[in-house]
Write an enzyme that holds these catalytic residues in place. Structure first.
Site, PDB file in Angstrom:
ATOM      1  N   ASP A 106     -14.312  -3.412   2.628  1.00 49.11           N
ATOM      2  CA  ASP A 106     -14.773  -3.249   1.252  1.00 49.11           C
ATOM      3  C   ASP A 106     -13.778  -3.762   0.227  1.00 49.11           C
ATOM      4  O   ASP A 106     -14.145  -4.039  -0.909  1.00 49.11           O
ATOM      5  CB  ASP A 106     -15.075  -1.779   0.970  1.00 49.11           C
ATOM      6  CG  ASP A 106     -16.329  -1.367   1.698  1.00 49.11           C
ATOM      7  OD1 ASP A 106     -17.255  -2.174   1.726  1.00 49.11           O
ATOM      8  OD2 ASP A 106     -16.368  -0.253   2.241  1.00 49.11           O
ATOM      9  N   HIS A 149      -9.256   3.481   7.024  1.00 48.91           N
ATOM     10  CA  HIS A 149     -10.550   3.531   7.707  1.00 48.91           C
ATOM     11  C   HIS A 149     -10.508   4.636   8.736  1.00 48.91           C
ATOM     12  O   HIS A 149      -9.484   4.829   9.391  1.00 48.91           O
ATOM     13  CB  HIS A 149     -10.869   2.185   8.384  1.00 48.91           C
ATOM     14  CG  HIS A 149     -12.304   2.055   8.733  1.00 48.91           C
ATOM     15  ND1 HIS A 149     -12.828   2.592   9.884  1.00 48.91           N
ATOM     16  CD2 HIS A 149     -13.339   1.495   8.061  1.00 48.91           C
ATOM     17  CE1 HIS A 149     -14.124   2.353   9.907  1.00 48.91           C
ATOM     18  NE2 HIS A 149     -14.465   1.697   8.814  1.00 48.91           N
TER      19      HIS A 149
HETATM   20  N1  ACO Z   1      -4.955   5.916  -0.342  1.00 50.16           N
HETATM   21  C1  ACO Z   1      -3.916   6.783  -0.191  1.00 50.16           C
HETATM   22  N2  ACO Z   1      -3.753   7.603   0.883  1.00 50.16           N
HETATM   23  C2  ACO Z   1      -4.696   7.536   1.840  1.00 50.16           C
HETATM   24  C3  ACO Z   1      -5.802   6.659   1.757  1.00 50.16           C
HETATM   25  C4  ACO Z   1      -5.900   5.827   0.616  1.00 50.16           C
HETATM   26  N3  ACO Z   1      -6.926   4.978   0.497  1.00 50.16           N
HETATM   27  N4  ACO Z   1      -6.571   6.822   2.870  1.00 50.16           N
HETATM   28  C5  ACO Z   1      -5.979   7.759   3.609  1.00 50.16           C
HETATM   29  N5  ACO Z   1      -4.839   8.189   3.002  1.00 50.16           N
HETATM   30  C6  ACO Z   1      -3.870   9.158   3.538  1.00 50.16           C
HETATM   31  C7  ACO Z   1      -4.382  10.589   3.450  1.00 50.16           C
HETATM   32  O1  ACO Z   1      -4.013  11.202   2.233  1.00 50.16           O
HETATM   33  C8  ACO Z   1      -3.736  11.209   4.665  1.00 50.16           C
HETATM   34  O2  ACO Z   1      -2.386  11.439   4.351  1.00 50.16           O
HETATM   35  P1  ACO Z   1      -1.604  12.699   5.043  1.00 50.16           P
HETATM   36  O3  ACO Z   1      -1.616  12.434   6.512  1.00 50.16           O
HETATM   37  O4  ACO Z   1      -0.238  12.659   4.412  1.00 50.16           O
HETATM   38  O5  ACO Z   1      -2.384  13.923   4.650  1.00 50.16           O
HETATM   39  C9  ACO Z   1      -3.776  10.095   5.707  1.00 50.16           C
HETATM   40  O6  ACO Z   1      -3.744   8.886   4.937  1.00 50.16           O
HETATM   41  C10 ACO Z   1      -4.997  10.120   6.603  1.00 50.16           C
HETATM   42  O7  ACO Z   1      -6.162  10.130   5.750  1.00 50.16           O
HETATM   43  P2  ACO Z   1      -7.544  10.836   6.114  1.00 50.16           P
HETATM   44  O8  ACO Z   1      -8.314  11.086   4.860  1.00 50.16           O
HETATM   45  O9  ACO Z   1      -7.304  11.997   7.025  1.00 50.16           O
HETATM   46  O10 ACO Z   1      -8.245   9.691   6.955  1.00 50.16           O
HETATM   47  P3  ACO Z   1      -9.751   9.657   7.306  1.00 50.16           P
HETATM   48  O11 ACO Z   1      -9.862   8.873   8.551  1.00 50.16           O
HETATM   49  O12 ACO Z   1     -10.359  11.008   7.279  1.00 50.16           O
HETATM   50  O13 ACO Z   1     -10.408   8.870   6.046  1.00 50.16           O
HETATM   51  C11 ACO Z   1     -11.146   7.138   4.624  1.00 50.16           C
HETATM   52  C12 ACO Z   1     -10.729   7.529   6.056  1.00 50.16           C
HETATM   53  C13 ACO Z   1     -12.202   8.124   4.083  1.00 50.16           C
HETATM   54  C14 ACO Z   1     -11.791   5.741   4.686  1.00 50.16           C
HETATM   55  C15 ACO Z   1      -9.887   7.130   3.729  1.00 50.16           C
HETATM   56  O14 ACO Z   1      -8.913   6.234   4.236  1.00 50.16           O
HETATM   57  C16 ACO Z   1     -10.210   6.788   2.270  1.00 50.16           C
HETATM   58  O15 ACO Z   1     -10.564   7.688   1.498  1.00 50.16           O
HETATM   59  N6  ACO Z   1     -10.093   5.468   1.869  1.00 50.16           N
HETATM   60  C17 ACO Z   1     -10.452   5.041   0.548  1.00 50.16           C
HETATM   61  C18 ACO Z   1     -11.955   4.886   0.450  1.00 50.16           C
HETATM   62  C19 ACO Z   1     -12.472   3.669   1.191  1.00 50.16           C
HETATM   63  O16 ACO Z   1     -11.931   2.566   1.093  1.00 50.16           O
HETATM   64  N7  ACO Z   1     -13.568   3.873   1.943  1.00 50.16           N
HETATM   65  C20 ACO Z   1     -14.239   2.774   2.678  1.00 50.16           C
HETATM   66  C21 ACO Z   1     -14.202   2.993   4.130  1.00 50.16           C
HETATM   67  S1  ACO Z   1     -14.893   1.595   4.966  1.00 50.16           S
HETATM   68  C22 ACO Z   1     -16.538   1.811   4.946  1.00 50.16           C
HETATM   69  O17 ACO Z   1     -17.089   2.829   4.699  1.00 50.16           O
HETATM   70  C23 ACO Z   1     -17.320   0.585   5.244  1.00 50.16           C
END
Ligand code: ACO
Length: 428
Positions: free
Chosen positions: A364, A307
């Site tokens: 979610d 998140h």
């Molecule tokens: N699976 C694997 N790796 C992940 C995931 C995941 N679900 N989420 C984040 N990471 C990793 C990234 O690759 C990154 O790794 P790094 O530091 O080695 O490059 C690190 O964790 C940080 O991730 P970011 O994308 O920079 O985090 P951000 O805060 O920008 O993104 C997000 C948050 C978009 C929710 C992300 O975690 C994601 O894509 N999750 C899956 C989709 C999801 O469940 N979305 C629902 C959100 S809740 C809502 O909208 C109500």
């Protein structure tokens, strides 16, 4: 004493006030930055460090896993209030008295009719159309049938637009589903509660009487409350920025619906179930998908994990996980997808990749599981989220209008070609 922050650019110092919120959050107020520095801006793609506004609606602390609507904890609201009370609280700032709640519900019911001609617009969509696209289109289309909802300046005019959309939106959501499912359109029954009535409009079969199920109504009520607001997320910021041009409420909400559709935002609940189904089809090997999620050369991400704001745990996920367990037990659901979900959750919570990056199951991950057990089809998960988020979007739109916020218009740093001579087509 006013606290200030000092910025030094090329040896020249500038002072900016620091503002503090009621929960001691602080921000450097850079409203005059461009003016005093002669054009310097800040850059923050994804707005990870930018507060776009001051707001009195929702407080969340991602590090400590705190979420409060108007000061009330999400745990209390999910347990003790119903969705309509929470909607009133978010929009108007206080929990309603019994009389206020009755009037609010009665005003909403009075406007729960949708013009018959809206059905003709719905008819034009292919049956396979995604209900989110249908819902955002119909929400925009409502303006044509309710032109008085656009130029709203007084509180009374805003109230009229608000009760209209709260009355009509559940109808449109249910109709988007029924079109998709090939069912005849259904109007509600004003003797039912807001959520029960919505369920009737969704699920009543043409040849059967509708029978309310308390477990389902309560579970959905709770889910809608948990989704009702989440401060300046992608869709809410969209609603505020569209509304800041004084576009009407309905089109601002329609834009929010489109923002919510994406799989990185509201579309994640659908993406979770699709991911679990794909894992099942592929033999149910959760370890293989854990490896894929950690592989930086593989675009696959574990849907429902991580998140932007919660870097400890998502408090909504805690409540919903408990609710999911209750609903599944009560309805006697035995679904192989759930075992895969539980397996993934356990592995991720023990895996250093996820632990180090503070990636926990988000709301979610579990909401999709509950929706599925309630018999709500996968492509309707995000519209359900939209129905829950509606009061939050409205509250932010109303706050933005009442505070007379300026039109949203960010700056940029241009990185394209500098001026160059025009080339005639023969010379390109
Ligand atoms: N699976 C694997 N790796 C992940 C995931 C995941 N679900 N989420 C984040 N990471 C990793 C990234 O690759 C990154 O790794 P790094 O530091 O080695 O490059 C690190 O964790 C940080 O991730 P970011 O994308 O920079 O985090 P951000 O805060 O920008 O993104 C997000 C948050 C978009 C929710 C992300 O975690 C994601 O894509 N999750 C899956 C989709 C999801 O469940 N979305 C629902 C959100 S809740 C809502 O909208 C109500």
């Amino acid at each position: 004493m006013t606290r200030t922050a000092t910025l030094e650019i090329d040896g020249k110092k500038y002072e900016f006030p620091i503002i503090e919120g009621t929960e001691n959050e602080i921000a450097i107020d850079i409203k005059v930055l461009r003016g005093v520095t002669g054009g310097v801006t800040t850059i923050d793609p994804g707005y990870k460090n930018t507060s776009s506004c001051e707001s009195a609606i929702t407080f969340l602390n991602g590090e400590e896993g705190v979420l409060r609507y108007r000061g009330y904890s999400i745990e209390d609201l999910a347990e003790k209030a119903n969705f309509l009370e929470v909607a009133y609280l978010l929009i108007f700032g206080e929990l309603p008295s019994k009389e206020q709640l009755e009037k609010f519900h009665s005003d909403i019911k009075e406007h729960s009719q949708v013009d018959e001609d809206v059905k003709k617009i719905l008819d034009g969509f292919p049956k396979a159309a995604h209900p989110m696209g249908v819902l955002s289109s119909l929400t925009s289309a409502l303006v044509a049938f309710n032109p008085s909802s656009v130029n709203v300046d007084s509180e009374d005019e805003m109230y009229n637009a608000i009760v209209r959309i709260l009355g009509k939106f559940p109808v449109l959501t249910a109709w988007a589903y029924r079109k998709h499912a090939g069912l005849p359109l259904e109007y509600g029954d004003n003797s039912l509660g807001y959520v029960d009535n919505f369920l009737k409009m969704m699920f009543k079969k043409p040849n059967d009487a509708y029978v309310s199920n308390k477990v389902i109504v309560n579970a959905l009520d709770k889910l809608l409350i948990l989704h009702a607001d989440h401060e300046q997320n992608c869709s809410t910021s969209t609603v505020r920025i569209v509304g800041s041009s004084n576009a009407g409420l309905f089109v601002s909400l329609s834009a929010g619906i489109n923002a919510l559709w994406g799989p990185l935002h509201g579309g994640a609940n659908q993406a979770v179930i699709e991911m679990l189904e794909a894992i099942k089809e592929d033999g149910g090997d959760t370890k293989k998908y854990m490896t894929k999620a950690k592989d930086k050369s593989d675009p696959f991400r574990l849907m429902g994990f991580g998140h932007r704001v919660y870097k400890n745990f998502d408090p909504r996920a805690k409540i919903i996980k408990k609710s999911a367990d209750e609903v599944l037990a009560d309805l006697g659901v035995d679904d192989p997808i759930l075992n895969i979900a539980k397996g993934l959750e356990k592995e991720a919570l023990e895996d250093s990749y996820f632990v180090d990056r503070k990636l926990y199951p988000n709301v979610d991950f579990y909401s999709g599981i509950i929706y599925r057990s309630l018999g709500i089809p996968t492509e309707m998960f995000t519209p359900m989220f939209a129905l829950g988020r509606l009061p939050g979007w409205i509250a932010h739109w109303r706050e933005m209008r009442l505070r007379k916020e300026p039109i949203g218009r960010p700056r940029q740093i241009y990185i394209g070609e500098t001026h160059r001579p025009f080339k005639n087509i023969e010379n390109r």
